[in-house]
Write an enzyme that holds these catalytic residues in place. Sequence first.
Site, PDB file in Angstrom:
ATOM      1  N   ASP A 103       8.016  35.431  12.939  1.00 36.04           N
ATOM      2  CA  ASP A 103       7.274  35.378  14.200  1.00 36.04           C
ATOM      3  C   ASP A 103       8.101  35.851  15.377  1.00 36.04           C
ATOM      4  O   ASP A 103       7.564  36.117  16.444  1.00 36.04           O
ATOM      5  CB  ASP A 103       6.833  33.932  14.494  1.00 36.04           C
ATOM      6  CG  ASP A 103       5.970  33.375  13.399  1.00 36.04           C
ATOM      7  OD1 ASP A 103       5.077  34.099  12.953  1.00 36.04           O
ATOM      8  OD2 ASP A 103       6.207  32.227  12.999  1.00 36.04           O
ATOM      9  N   ASP A 126       7.062  29.620  14.211  1.00 36.27           N
ATOM     10  CA  ASP A 126       8.287  28.911  13.887  1.00 36.27           C
ATOM     11  C   ASP A 126       9.225  29.738  13.022  1.00 36.27           C
ATOM     12  O   ASP A 126      10.411  29.537  13.018  1.00 36.27           O
ATOM     13  CB  ASP A 126       7.971  27.586  13.193  1.00 36.27           C
ATOM     14  CG  ASP A 126       7.149  27.794  11.936  1.00 36.27           C
ATOM     15  OD1 ASP A 126       6.638  28.906  11.747  1.00 36.27           O
ATOM     16  OD2 ASP A 126       7.026  26.839  11.159  1.00 36.27           O
ATOM     17  N   ASP A 152       0.679  31.225  14.936  1.00 39.90           N
ATOM     18  CA  ASP A 152       1.043  31.255  13.532  1.00 39.90           C
ATOM     19  C   ASP A 152       0.354  30.064  12.878  1.00 39.90           C
ATOM     20  O   ASP A 152       0.022  29.090  13.546  1.00 39.90           O
ATOM     21  CB  ASP A 152       2.567  31.134  13.436  1.00 39.90           C
ATOM     22  CG  ASP A 152       3.027  31.117  12.012  1.00 39.90           C
ATOM     23  OD1 ASP A 152       2.493  31.916  11.226  1.00 39.90           O
ATOM     24  OD2 ASP A 152       3.912  30.320  11.687  1.00 39.90           O
TER      25      ASP A 152
END
Lengths: 1021, 244
Positions: free
Chosen positions: A719, A715, A374
Site C-alpha cells: 500500500d 497497512d 485497503d
Amino acid sequence: MGYGRSDSYRVATTQDKDKSPKKKKGGKDMDELKKEVPITEHKMSIEEVCRKFQTDCVQGLTNAKAAEYLIRDGPNALTPPPTTPEWVKFCRQLFGGFSVLLWTGAILCFLAYAIQAATEDDPAGDNLYLGIVLTAVVVITGCFSYFQEAKSSKIMESFKNMVPQQALVIREGEKVQINAEEVVGGDLVEVKGGDRIPADIRVVSAHGCKVDNSSLTGESEPQSRSPDNTHDNPLETRNVAFFSTNCVEGTARGIVICTGDRTVMGRIATLTSGLETGKTPIAKEIEHFIHIITGVAVFLGVTFFILAIVLGYSWLEAVIFLIGIIVANVPEGLLATVTVCLTLTAKRMAKKNCLVKNLEAVETLGSTSTICSDKTGTLTQNRMTVAHMWFDNQIHEADTTEDQSGASFDKSSVTWLSLARVAGLCNRAQFKAGQDALPILKRDVAGDASESALLKCIELCCGSVRANRDRNKKVAEIPFNSTNKYQLSIHETEDTNDNRYLLVMKGAPERILDCCSTIMVQGKEQPMDEELKESFQNAYMELGGLGERVLGFCHTMLAEDQYPKGFAFDTDDVNFQTDQLCFIGLMSMIDPPRAAVPDAVGKCRSAGIKVIMVTGDHPITAKAIAKGVGIISEGNETVEDIAARLNIPVSQVNPRDAKACVIHGTDLKDLSQDQMDDILRNHTEIVFARTSPQQKLIIVEGCQRLGAIVAVTGDGVNDSPALKKADIGVAMGISGSDVSKQAADMILLDDNFASIVTGVEEGRLIFDNLKKSIAYTLTSNIPEITPFLLFICANIPLPLGTITILCIDLGTDMVPAISLAYETAESDIMKRQPRNPFRDKLVNERLISIAYGQIGMIQAVAGFFAYFVILAENGFLPSRLVGIRLNWDDRSVNDLEDSYGQQWTYEQRKIVEFTCHTAFFVSIVVVQWADVIICKTRRNSVFQQGMRNKILIFGLFEETALAAFLSYCPGMDVALRMYPLKPSWWFCAFPYSFLIFVYDEVRKLLLRRNPGGWVERETYY
Amino acid sequence: MAPSGLILLFYFVFYAFLAGMFCLTMWVMLQTLDENIPTYQDRVPSPGLVIRPHAAEISFNRSDPTNYNQYTQHLHNFLQNYNDSVQERNDLCLVGEYTDQDAEPVKKVCQFKRSLLRQCSGLSDSSFGYAEGKPCIIIKMNRVIGLKPQGDPFINCTAKKNSPLQIRYFPSEGRLDKMFFPYYGKNTHADYVQPLVAVQLLLSKEDLNVEQTVECRVEGSNLRNNDERDKALGRVTFRVLVSE
C-alpha cells in the site's frame, strides 16, 4: 475451494538488468518502477538458477563467491528513504508557507529603518522593533511547530523494530547463521515456520511450507510454497518466497535470487520514496490567502504611495509610508494562531487514536472526497474467524465480532458437539504457552490461519481443546496436502470402556463428501440421500459465494474387531478405512470485518465521501467484505449481479445501470486512462480486487486526476506507494509495516477504520473554525491600518502606534482567535458534501469584504471616536487637529496651542497622544468582543449557537484583563508608552461594539431567511 | 454589472450610515464639552518654558547685522502684541495678587507693556543687544487655563560653565507677577498676554566664540522645574554662540 480464483498480476517480460534504480525523480526510472516485477527465475529449472548464480543447490555458495557477490551487490538491506536532515526540516518550518509573509514584512521593516537611519538624525525605533518582533514571531512559531512534529516522529520511531534479522544459509555445505544483511544472490538459505524470509528466494525444496504474503499482496491467507512453477506471474507462483514476508509453518530451502533494493519489496519501497507528493490542501489554502493579503497590501501601499507623493511628501518619506502600509497589513498573530489551532486539533485527534505526522495533514481528512481503503487489516480484523457452520441441514451463524457481542447459535445439538470434537481433534494448531490470562481471541496461535480459527472457535464454545486432546490421545495423523486435500487423525476415545478408535477428518468439502456414506442429522446417522446431497451443495455454494473458505468435517468410530487396541496405523501406506464415513457438517471461515467499520463507512457516505476498496485479495472475498461493510450498499448491484438476475450475458447489461462494480487487476491493466476515469466517475461503489501496488498507485492518481482529494488507508508494504501518493496516507499503527508508516501522513494507533471518521470530522471542523479565526484576526487589521493612512492624509497626530498594534495582534487577539478553534460545529458537518477545493476557499473575497470592508470599518470608526474624544477632552478639538502633525511631532516646539489657548510642551502632548494610542487599543479590544462573538458562527445566530465555548469566554476576560493591565500597570508608561485611561474612555467604543453585533445578527438573519440570496452570495464566507 | 453595482450601492449606503453614526457620536461628545475650559487638564499640571527667538542654538556674528537679523526680526514680531499702544487698552492690576474674575462674563486683561523689558524691549536698542554681543532672550511661560502659581515665581538662569555668566533680568529679578494669573482661556480671555522675562547675557570678551549653554528655570513657586522626562517643564535650555 469456494473461490472463483483466477490469475492476476501483470506478467513481466523484461529482466531487470540494471542495478538498483536511481532515485531520479519523475524520470524514466519511476515509470520503470511503476511497471510490474521482472523476476524470471521461477520459470527456470533449479539447475539453470544454480548456473546463473554459480552456486550449488546442496553445497551452497563458496565463501569466496559470497564475499565477491556481497561486494558487487551490496548488503541485503533496503536503502532507507533519504531522510531529511533535521536542520532542513527546521528550515522548512521557518521559511515555509505563512512565514514567508512575515519574513517579507520583517525585511521591509529593516529596510525602512535603514532608510530612516541613513536620512534622519534621530530615527524612530518603531520599524526596527517591528522587524525584530516579526522575526521573533516567525522563529518562535517555527520552533514550536518543529518540536510538535518532532514529537510525532518520535512516537513513530518507537514503532521501529530494531532487532537485526538473522538468516540460516548454507555455504560450502555447512549451515551458518549469519546476519540477514550479509545474504547474497545465489545463497542457499533455509527457512522454517516463524522466520522472516531474508531475501527473494526461489524454492528448491519445501516441507509443508506456508508463507504469509499479506504485507505484500494483502491476501490474508497463508500460501503454500513448493519447488514447482505454478504460474507465469512471479507473485503468484508457488516457487518464489519474498523478502520480509513470513514463513508461517513448515520448512523450505531456496536459492536467493534478489537481495536488498532489487527484491520485490525493495522495489516498492524505492518506488514509494521516489514519489513526489503534492502540497496539502491547507497549504494551498494558505498560499491563496497570502496572495489575497499581499494583493490588498500592495494595492493599499501603492495607492497611498501615490497619494503621499501628490500631497507633497518627499520620495523617501513616501517609500517609508509604502513599506509601513504593506507591513501593517501583515497579520502578525495569524501564523501563531493557525499553528496553535492545528496543533490543538492534532492533539485532540491523537487522543482519539489518530496520530498526525504532519501538522498540515490535520485538515486534509476534512477535505477528503475519496477514501481508497485497503481491505486486509484495515476493514477486516486480519484474522481468520469461523463465520458460518452448516449442520443439521441448516446454516448457523457464528459470532465474528471482536468482542464476542454478536449472535450465538444453538449449541445443544449433538451434531454440533461432534462437529466441535472433530474440529478440535483434527487440528494441529495450538495456543502458544503462557497466555492463559489473555482472552481467547487475543492469544497467539502456532499454526495455519484456518486451523487457528477453528481452534479459537472451539475453545470459545466448548472449553479447553487441549484437555479434550489429552483425553482423546492421537495415535496417527495424515497432515493436509494438496493432493489429498484432506487431513485426518485417529484418536483413542475418552471413554475408557470403549476400545474403539475414533477417526476424524476434515478437508475440502467435496472431497470429504466423497468419503462419506452417511450424514449426521440431529445427532443421528442417516444414509446420505440425494436430497441431503443437494442441500449440502446449496450450503456449500452459498458459503462459497460469501467469499468464505469452507471446510467439511466427518468422522467414524473404527470397528473394534478390525482395528483392536494397539493396531498399528500406517499413515504412509494407508491400512485403514477412509471411506464409508459419517459426514457431520461444514464450517466456513473468513477474515471478518471490524465491528466499527460498517458504521464508519455509512458515516463517510453520508458525509459525501466515496469509499473505494482496493485490495490484493480475490474478487469474491473482496466483494463479500465490501457488501459486509457497506462499501457496496444493500440493493446495489454490479453488472454481473444484474446479468445473473436477468439471466442474460454480461455483455448485454448497460454498465450505467450498475452503480457498483468489482474490477479485477487483470482488467484494470488493460484499461485506458479514459476508461479508468469513466469507471471512477460513473460508479459510486467500486471494489478493485487483485491489484498490485503499482495499480493501487494508478487508482489513486486516477481519482486525483478527477479532482478528488484522496485518502488512502493501508497497512502493507504494497500500500505504501499509494499511501505516499495520496493527499493523505493513513497507516495502521499496530499491524502496519514500517514502510507504510513511513509513507503515511497519519497513523491510526488502534488500527480502527472508524477513527478516520473522527479525523474527517475534526478536519472539517478545523477548516470551518480556521475561517472564523482568520475572519476575527483580519478584522482588526483595518483599525490598525487606517490610523496610519489618516496620519498621512489628514496630518493628524498618529492615532495608533506600532507597539499598540503589536499588543493587539500578539496580545489581546491571540486567545480569542485560538478559542474559536474550540467552537463546536454549527450544523452536522458529517451530513454535508466535502468541500470543493476549487470553490470553497479558506479565505475568499467575501471574508475579506466582511472583515475589511464592513466589520473592520466599524471598528476603525470606533477607534477614531475614542481618539477624538480624548484629544477633545484634553483641549484639542477635531478642527484643530487637521494639519497639526508637523508641529505636533516637532520636538523643538514646546508651546503648541490647543483649541482653548493652552500651550503644550512636546512631552505633554505626546503623553496625550500615547493615551490616545492606549484608548484606540482598548477600543479595538472592546469591538473585538463583539467580533469574536459574531465570528462564532457563520450562518446561525449566536443565540442558536449559545456561549458554551468556555475557552472563548475565558478569552474575552483575558483580553480585557490584559488591556486593563497594559493600561494601568505602573511602569507601562515607560515600558510600552501606554497610559492609564479614565473609566469613561472605555465606553467610547461600546455603541460601535453593539452596532457590530446587531449588524451581523441582522446579516445572518437575512442569510438564513433567503438561502442562496444576495446576502449569501455576497457575504457568506 | 448589476450585482457588482448592487454591492457598490450597499457599500455606499453602509459607509454613509457609518459616517452618520460617527457624526452623531461626535456631536454627542462635543455637546458634553465646556467651551471655555477643557474637560481634563491633568496632562498640563505645570507649564513649560520656551524662549524667543525660537531656536535651540542662537549663533551669530555680532559685527554682521544680516547674521542676526532673523533673531531680532523674530523678537520684534513677537513683541507686537506687547506694544505699549496695544497694552494701554488693557487694565492695570494689583501687583502680587491673582486677578480672580471667575464670575465675570468678560474677563479683563492685565497689561504687560513692552517697555517693561527696558534694554531688551527692542525699543531703545532695536538690535536687542545682538550688535554688542550681549543678546537678549525672551522667556515665556506656557499658558495653562486656571493656573495659579503659589509663592513668588521668578526666572533664574545659570550658565553650564565654570565661570559664572553675567545675566541681567527684565523685569527685575526675573519676576513673573501673580496678577497675570489665572488665565481664562481663548474664548473669554481673548487679548490675554502672558508675562515675559527677558534675560540679557552679558558676555565678556572671553566668552565670545565660546558656546554658552544656559538653563533657565522658574523658581520660587510650586511650578515643576526638574521633571526627568519633560525637559521643557518649568525650564528651558539653549545654547548661544557669539562670534566676532
